[in-house]
Design an enzyme around this catalytic site. Structure first.
Site, short mmCIF file in Angstrom:
data_model
loop_
_atom_site.label_atom_id
_atom_site.label_comp_id
_atom_site.label_asym_id
_atom_site.label_seq_id
_atom_site.Cartn_x
_atom_site.Cartn_y
_atom_site.Cartn_z
N GLU A 92 0.87 -1.17 0.00
CA GLU A 92 0.00 0.00 0.00
C GLU A 92 0.91 1.23 0.00
OE1 GLU A 92 -2.65 0.38 3.35
OE2 GLU A 92 -3.38 2.30 2.57
N ARG A 137 5.91 -12.81 9.30
CA ARG A 137 6.39 -11.46 9.16
C ARG A 137 7.78 -11.35 9.79
NH1 ARG A 137 2.75 -7.55 8.28
NH2 ARG A 137 3.54 -5.49 8.82
N LYS A 145 4.73 1.07 9.27
CA LYS A 145 4.82 2.34 8.58
C LYS A 145 4.23 3.48 9.41
CE LYS A 145 3.20 0.38 4.86
NZ LYS A 145 2.70 0.04 3.54
P1 ATP Z 1 3.31 -2.13 7.94
O1 ATP Z 1 2.33 -2.80 8.87
O2 ATP Z 1 4.72 -2.22 8.33
O3 ATP Z 1 2.90 -0.75 7.62
P2 ATP Z 1 2.01 -3.41 5.81
O4 ATP Z 1 1.80 -4.84 5.95
O5 ATP Z 1 0.86 -2.50 6.07
O6 ATP Z 1 3.27 -2.99 6.61
P3 ATP Z 1 1.94 -3.32 3.00
O7 ATP Z 1 2.33 -2.17 2.18
O8 ATP Z 1 0.51 -3.64 3.11
O9 ATP Z 1 2.55 -3.06 4.41
O10 ATP Z 1 2.77 -4.61 2.65
C1 ATP Z 1 3.17 -5.01 1.36
C2 ATP Z 1 3.63 -6.42 1.44
O11 ATP Z 1 4.77 -6.53 2.27
C3 ATP Z 1 2.55 -7.32 2.04
O12 ATP Z 1 2.45 -8.49 1.27
C4 ATP Z 1 3.04 -7.59 3.42
O13 ATP Z 1 2.61 -8.85 3.85
C5 ATP Z 1 4.56 -7.52 3.24
N1 ATP Z 1 5.19 -7.12 4.50
C6 ATP Z 1 4.98 -5.99 5.20
N2 ATP Z 1 5.68 -6.00 6.34
C7 ATP Z 1 6.36 -7.16 6.36
C8 ATP Z 1 7.27 -7.77 7.28
N3 ATP Z 1 7.62 -7.17 8.42
N4 ATP Z 1 7.79 -8.98 6.97
C9 ATP Z 1 7.46 -9.58 5.82
N5 ATP Z 1 6.60 -9.07 4.93
C10 ATP Z 1 6.06 -7.87 5.18
MG MG Z 2 -0.99 -2.90 5.76
#
Ligand code: ATP
Ligand code: MG
Length: 751
Positions: free
Chosen positions: A31, A258, A268
């Protein structure tokens, strides 16, 4: 290619072999609401890595369904990160927002099938009607609306005729489903907001559960790989695709754990708080775990990919030690970069018996780095050494310059301190010294023994540079917020001096400053007039000694123990090296664990014996390098109360998710004390891990009911209390609940 590397690759391989798909298509679907971090790097490495390994394709898709938080600058940062890590996405970048018209058609189709309806109850009522984990929910009366009425309302929602929150579109599934997510999930909500890409065309936006699966389908994705928190959403993913009876092939969702790293925040939202509150200098601040930050600091893409690779792909969440990441960058740079001299805290030394000047010739690279290149180092009677390299009252084992002890100037001569000059306040401002003309490096005939060689620069020709020394951003292993920031995470040395060749020849962008660490010419602020260097990482893990926390996993203490001479790691013997390579290449251990095992004969034999019983190389290696290593430190194998077979059984229990790694430690302690079989210990003590939300949720409800004051505080913004609730729940289960699951469930309940 590493075929047997992880369970995701196993799935992909089988799906290709069985003919389920002709080609593997994955996607990385961020996102665009923040800069990507190292967790995203892991997801990028997995998705793009699988596509590469199986000759498939990987899409880069902006999952941009939330108009209020998204921005084009984040899109650019995401593209930069993927490219910098060395990957290429298939065709153009994709955007979920481009699929809005198509998604809307699918929604209408569900309505026509009687599988979706417009609901108009308010949020509070919707929550009440949903029921609880122990009680079925009830569908609202609007669930009875006719197809025509639903289509009409949906159309008018889209056109913007209603206010935010007035109606939603919901799937008609099952209000008594055990998986709460399946109780008529929301598919669309009204939001009058400008979208950075779609403009003002839409007044409704699809939710993740509706948009994601269909976007995957539209793109022909085969394996939709996501993180564990989406496990419960998988049912909706399947329901939407199955109910619409789409033409095959369709994608399937697979979850992995994760990445979490200690001393680091990764969400984020928290990163945004640091950036917007000016606690750091922008998204690319070298102290942040963003890709932009690592890049600015001087990390290489290879080191980050190598890190993602060595930690592996797991099905259970865990926290990785940040020193493992540091190990990877050190390991990469050690084999690549020129060694030069820079003095960070200059102390003037006048060599009273030296006249004139000369140029010393020295190689940029040590013998074990297969690179060539030399430079001239000017030498004259006035030089700078580091203040820390002189001591009037040296502590024990101080090997550098003292009034009684000579020292070698690296690549140059041995000097002797003759006089210490101080200012009125008693601060040392200069050393008067003499050099020994027979002691020149490479042709030393002096016969003088010294205990160390220190870096120095010639005062006249050295260049003044700024050096930014970074330390960990947080002082706590599990940071929660701003209050855990490390106040000393940035030190700017404005009075550092570097040997001239580094600036004039610029043999590289990354350097090892002898005895200080690895440094990077700042890609933005560096100019020839005012060179600026960022510290990438020290030569060894100095943090372990700085904090008084007990090493969490034994690893750090092992690193400390590792033989070091003057900041360089002692080379391995040939046998050790062969073992190390087998462990890393064949068994896929991370470098650090492989290093610990390979250097210790007792440990490597124990490891091999365990592996012989049960083939789970990585998990066993972790157990042996940490827990078993602690026991074997001052015991022999035959003095242990447990055997290799029993350790194999213990690891198997973890692999099968019967117990958590935390409980495993408890079981291990029992085995150390009284011996005994791990399976029996687990049974006798009732330690089987609880991961099922159905069992955990009632306990959470009880804890919430017992602590109304803290609930109120939490809702008022004291999010630190999340830890309190999680702790209470874990306590109530005697530590048996899966902490990650509890964390997620508690967060959801308190929302
Ligand atoms: P955050 O919670 O850190 O803001 P998010 O999951 O909201 O991260 P997205 O932009 O939705 O971030 O994630 C894009 C991709 O990266 C998704 O497939 C998510 O599962 C993966 N991802 C995000 N954070 C991690 C992590 N700490 N380890 C592995 N994969 C991750
Ligand atoms: Mg997210």
């Amino acid at each position: 290619m590493s075929e047997h590397k992880d369970f995701l690759r196993t799935i992909v391989k089988e799906d290709l072999k069985s003919g389920k798909y002709k080609e593997v298509i994955t996607r990385f679907p961020p996102e665009p609401n923040g800069f990507p971090h190292i967790g995203h790097a892991k997801s990028i490495a997995i998705n793009f890595g699988i596509a590469r390994d199986y000759q498939g394709r990987c899409n880069l898709r902006m999952d941009d369904t939330n108009p209020t938080t998204e921005d084009i600058k984040y899109v650019e940062a995401l593209k930069d990160a993927v490219k910098w890590l060395g990957f290429e996405w298939d065709q153009d970048v994709r955007y979920t927002s481009d699929y809005f018209p198509e998604l809307y058609e699918y929604a209408k189709q569900l309505v026509k099938m009687g599988k979706a309806y417009v609901d108009s109850v308010n949020e509070e009522e919707m929550r009440l009607l949903r029921g609880t984990i122990t009680e079925a929910g009830t569908r609202s009366k609007y669930g009875e609306r006719s197809v025509e009425e639903n289509l009409d309302l949906l159309e008018r929602m889209k056109k913007g005729e209603f206010k935010d929150g007035e109606h939603v579109l919901r799937a008609k599934i099952d209000m008594s489903a055990a998986n709460m997510k399946m109780r008529d999930p929301i598919l669309y909500r009204i939001k009058h907001a400008h979208h950075y890409r779609a403009g003002d065309e839409w007044a409704i936006y699809p939710l993740y559960d509706f948009g994601h699966c269909l976007s995957d389908y539209i793109e022909g994705v085969t394996h939709s790989i996501c993180t564990l928190e989406f496990e419960n959403n998988r049912d909706i993913y399947d329901w939407v695709l199955d109910t619409l009876e789409l033409t095959p092939p369709r994608p399937y969702q697979h979850e992995f754990a994760r990445l979490g790293i200690n001393y680091t925040v990764m969400s984020k939202r928290k990163l945004l708080e640091l950036v917007e509150g000016n606690y750091v200098n922008g998204w690319d601040d070298p102290r942040l775990p963003t890709i932009a930050g690592y890049r600015r600091r001087g990390y290489t893409p290879e080191s980050i990919l190598n890190f993602c690779d060595t930690i592996g792909v797991a099905k259970a969440n865990s926290t990785v030690d940040v020193s493992q990441l540091e190990f990877c960058i050190r390991d990469d740079l050690n084999a690549k970069v020129p060694r030069v001299m820079c003095v960070l805290n200059p102390l003037k030394v006048t060599i009273t018996n030296y006249e004139g000047s000369e140029n010393l010739i020295a190689s940029y690279y040590p013998e074990d780095v297969p690179k060539e290149g030399t430079r001239e180092i000017p030498f004259s009677s006035t030089i700078y050494i580091d203040r820390e390299d002189f001591s009037e009252n040296p502590p024990k084992d101080y090997f550098r310059l003292t009034p009684q002890q000579n020292v070698r100037l690296k690549h140059a001569y041995i000097i002797t301190c003759k006089e210490v000059i101080k200012d009125n306040n008693g601060n040392i401002v200069e050393i008067k010294a003499e050099y020994n003309p027979d002691s020149k490096s490479g042709e030393d005939r002096s016969g003088i023994k010294v205990k160390s060689a220190i870096q120095w620069v010639d005062a006249k020709s050295a260049k003044k540079v700024e050096v930014r020394v970074y330390d960990r951003l947080y002082k706590n292993e599990m940071p929660e917020g701003i209050e855990d920031l490390n106040p000393d995470s940035l030190k700017i040395m404005t009075d550092a001096y570097i040997e001239p060749a580094v600036i004039t020849q610029r043999p590289d962008e990354r350097f090892q400053f002898e005895r200080e660490g690895y440094f990077y010419a700042d890609p933005i602020d560096y100019t020839n007039e005012k060179p600026v260097f960022n510290k990438i990482v020290g030569l060894k893990d100095s943090w372990a000694k700085k904090t008084d926390v007990k090493p969490a996993r034994g690893q750090r203490s092992s690193v400390e123990k590792k033989p070091q001479v003057d900041g360089e790691v002692v080379p391995m013997s040939l046998e050790e090296k062969a073992l190390f390579e087998r462990y890393v290449q064949e068994l896929k251990l991370n470098d650090m664990v492989a290093d610990i095992l390979a250097r210790d004969e007792k440990l490597s034999s124990f490891y091999e014996a365990t592996l012989f019983v049960y083939n789970s190389p990585v998990a066993i290696a972790n157990m042996v390098a940490n827990e078993v290593a602690r026991e074997l430190k001052d015991k022999e194998v035959n003095e242990l109360k447990f055997s290799a077979t029993q350790i194999a059984e213990l690891v198997k229990l973890i692999d099968e998710d019967t117990i958590s790694t935390k409980i495993a430690k408890q079981v291990f302690e029992e085995m150390v004390k009284d011996g005994g079989n791990p399976v029996e210990i687990v049974q006798a003590k009732g330690l089987v891990q609880i991961s099922n939300p159905v069992e955990i949720n009632p306990i959470i409800d009880a804890v919430i009911a017992q602590n109304p004051d803290n609930v109120a505080k939490f809702k008022a913004g004291n999010t630190k209390l999340l830890g309190f609730f999680v702790g209470q729940v874990l306590k109530a289960t005697g530590g048996k609940a899966n902490p990650q699951v509890v964390n997620e469930l508690v967060a959801k309940k308190l929302q």
